[in-house]
Design an enzyme around this catalytic site. Structure first.
Site, PDB file in Angstrom:
ATOM      1  N   ASP A  68     -31.659  13.763 105.739  1.00 42.41           N
ATOM      2  CA  ASP A  68     -31.678  12.541 104.928  1.00 42.41           C
ATOM      3  C   ASP A  68     -33.082  12.015 104.633  1.00 42.41           C
ATOM      4  O   ASP A  68     -33.327  11.534 103.527  1.00 42.41           O
ATOM      5  CB  ASP A  68     -30.785  11.467 105.572  1.00 42.41           C
ATOM      6  CG  ASP A  68     -29.314  11.831 105.415  1.00 42.41           C
ATOM      7  OD1 ASP A  68     -28.965  12.388 104.359  1.00 42.41           O
ATOM      8  OD2 ASP A  68     -28.537  11.596 106.351  1.00 42.41           O
ATOM      9  N   ARG A  87     -32.408   3.226 109.241  1.00 42.41           N
ATOM     10  CA  ARG A  87     -32.992   4.568 109.162  1.00 42.41           C
ATOM     11  C   ARG A  87     -34.383   4.549 108.528  1.00 42.41           C
ATOM     12  O   ARG A  87     -35.086   5.557 108.532  1.00 42.41           O
ATOM     13  CB  ARG A  87     -32.056   5.508 108.387  1.00 42.41           C
ATOM     14  CG  ARG A  87     -30.677   5.603 109.009  1.00 42.41           C
ATOM     15  CD  ARG A  87     -29.918   6.806 108.531  1.00 42.41           C
ATOM     16  NE  ARG A  87     -30.619   8.029 108.912  1.00 42.41           N
ATOM     17  CZ  ARG A  87     -30.177   9.250 108.631  1.00 42.41           C
ATOM     18  NH1 ARG A  87     -29.060   9.408 107.977  1.00 42.41           N
ATOM     19  NH2 ARG A  87     -30.864  10.320 109.001  1.00 42.41           N
ATOM     20  N   ARG A 132     -27.143   4.506  99.112  1.00 38.51           N
ATOM     21  CA  ARG A 132     -28.369   4.896  99.809  1.00 38.51           C
ATOM     22  C   ARG A 132     -29.486   5.380  98.874  1.00 38.51           C
ATOM     23  O   ARG A 132     -30.616   5.566  99.312  1.00 38.51           O
ATOM     24  CB  ARG A 132     -28.059   6.043 100.789  1.00 38.51           C
ATOM     25  CG  ARG A 132     -27.019   5.734 101.840  1.00 38.51           C
ATOM     26  CD  ARG A 132     -27.552   4.818 102.911  1.00 38.51           C
ATOM     27  NE  ARG A 132     -26.557   4.589 103.944  1.00 38.51           N
ATOM     28  CZ  ARG A 132     -26.436   5.350 105.033  1.00 38.51           C
ATOM     29  NH1 ARG A 132     -27.230   6.376 105.215  1.00 38.51           N
ATOM     30  NH2 ARG A 132     -25.509   5.070 105.910  1.00 38.51           N
ATOM     31  N   HIS A 163     -22.476   9.979 100.736  1.00 37.39           N
ATOM     32  CA  HIS A 163     -23.530  10.742 100.061  1.00 37.39           C
ATOM     33  C   HIS A 163     -22.902  11.706  99.046  1.00 37.39           C
ATOM     34  O   HIS A 163     -21.780  12.178  99.253  1.00 37.39           O
ATOM     35  CB  HIS A 163     -24.317  11.588 101.069  1.00 37.39           C
ATOM     36  CG  HIS A 163     -25.270  10.815 101.917  1.00 37.39           C
ATOM     37  ND1 HIS A 163     -25.218  10.807 103.287  1.00 37.39           N
ATOM     38  CD2 HIS A 163     -26.345  10.045 101.583  1.00 37.39           C
ATOM     39  CE1 HIS A 163     -26.205  10.067 103.770  1.00 37.39           C
ATOM     40  NE2 HIS A 163     -26.906   9.584 102.761  1.00 37.39           N
ATOM     41  N   CYS A 250     -26.376  17.923 106.526  1.00 40.64           N
ATOM     42  CA  CYS A 250     -27.399  16.926 106.874  1.00 40.64           C
ATOM     43  C   CYS A 250     -28.016  17.161 108.254  1.00 40.64           C
ATOM     44  O   CYS A 250     -28.986  16.505 108.610  1.00 40.64           O
ATOM     45  CB  CYS A 250     -26.834  15.517 106.768  1.00 40.64           C
ATOM     46  SG  CYS A 250     -25.421  15.251 107.817  1.00 40.64           S
TER      47      CYS A 250
HETATM   48  C1  CIR Z   1     -25.647   7.669 108.290  1.00 41.46           C
HETATM   49  O1  CIR Z   1     -24.788   6.845 107.972  1.00 41.46           O
HETATM   50  O2  CIR Z   1     -26.753   7.695 107.764  1.00 41.46           O
HETATM   51  C2  CIR Z   1     -25.320   8.669 109.357  1.00 41.46           C
HETATM   52  N1  CIR Z   1     -24.484   8.063 110.342  1.00 41.46           N
HETATM   53  C3  CIR Z   1     -24.646   9.885 108.779  1.00 41.46           C
HETATM   54  C4  CIR Z   1     -25.537  10.605 107.815  1.00 41.46           C
HETATM   55  C5  CIR Z   1     -24.926  11.858 107.345  1.00 41.46           C
HETATM   56  N2  CIR Z   1     -25.791  12.441 106.391  1.00 41.46           N
HETATM   57  C6  CIR Z   1     -25.376  13.030 105.289  1.00 41.46           C
HETATM   58  O3  CIR Z   1     -24.191  13.050 104.986  1.00 41.46           O
HETATM   59  N3  CIR Z   1     -26.302  13.523 104.506  1.00 41.46           N
END
Ligand code: CIR
Length: 255
Positions: A68, A87, A132, A163, A250
């Site tokens: 990410d 994040r 996001r 995503h 991810c």
């Molecule tokens: C989030 O919400 O950012 C994390 N708990 C999960 C991220 C998963 N990433 C993705 O699908 N690219």
């Protein structure tokens, strides 16, 4: 090809993963997550990939999702700007690590954009705007990618989807696996062969093609049946880590 890789970078899960963002309000068990992460690495290694493992970051509960805050193109790394407040900062830590790993590191300086919203197909990148990823971030990344000789299409992630890649993945150079929600956007239909995941198995739409293997989350029997005729499938158990919305793509950066 878009799925021929020699390297993958992963990050050891942190104990604070129990506080990671979760759309279903669940808390994963750290030890079980470690087991799943080790299995994930083992499956990548079976695809002839060299793995680089970065240290856990306790200050960032979601930092195991290393795709990410960055993407790769050729031997370059592009540092993104996470859109989730908890994040934001992962990208800065990763930038300092990436300069020792990649030939060159580029940085998106404005807006918000997460790697989960970016699907790469050869030298083309599709960016899905989402909660996001906003237009500003997408356009900043577009500038960098165009400079590097790539092509970019900006579209929308379906409503209610975390995503863009939560709902689609590349199976081979001409085939996309997608959910019904994604198919309703019609985005891929004109340019790709599309396979829809069977109803109830939407999570399997985030599968991961790596060299000759297709990594599919364990527990989605109908998807397995559907794809195993055409692809050499390896399974990865992500039951525990899925409590915090993990996807197979991810959990690594590949190049
Ligand atoms: C989030 O919400 O950012 C994390 N708990 C999960 C991220 C998963 N990433 C993705 O699908 N690219």
């Amino acid at each position: 090809m878009a799925y021929n890789f020699k390297n993958a970078l992963v990050r050891t899960p942190c104990k604070s993963i129990s506080n990671a963002l979760s759309s279903i309000g669940e808390k994963p068990d750290f030890e079980k997550v470690i087991d799943e992460h080790n299995e994930y690495k083992m499956q990548l290694e079976r695809s002839d990939i060299k793995i680089i493992t970065l240290d856990a970051l306790e200050d960032y509960p979601d930092s195991v999702f290393v795709e990410d805050p960055a993407i790769t193109f050729q031997d370059f790394c592009i540092i993104l700007r996470p859109g989730a407040p908890s994040r934001f900062g992962e990208h800065e830590v990763f930038r300092n690590e990436a300069i020792n790993i990649f030939e060159e590191v580029f940085v998106v300086d404005n807006g918000k954009i997460e790697g989960g919203d970016i699907l790469r197909i050869n030298d083309s990148f599709i960016i899905g705007l989402s909660e996001r990823t906003n237009k500003e971030g997408a356009e900043e990344l577009e500038k960098i990618l165009l400079h590097l000789g790539a092509k970019v299409t900006i579209t929308n992630t379906p409503n209610g989807v975390l995503h863009f890649k939560s709902d689609c993945s590349l199976l081979d150079n001409e085939t996309i696996l997608q959910t019904k929600k994604m198919s309703l956007t019609g985005f891929f239909e004109n340019h790709f062969k599309v396979i829809n995941v069977p109803e109830g198995e939407e999570t399997a739409a985030n599968s991961l093609r790596v060299n000759n293997h297709l990594l599919v989350p364990k527990g989605f029997e109908k998807t397995y049946e559907l794809l195993s005729k055409s692809y050499d499938i390896k399974l990865a158990n992500v039951n525990e880590i899925s409590k915090v919305d993990a996807g197979l793509s991810c959990m690594s950066l590949r190049w």
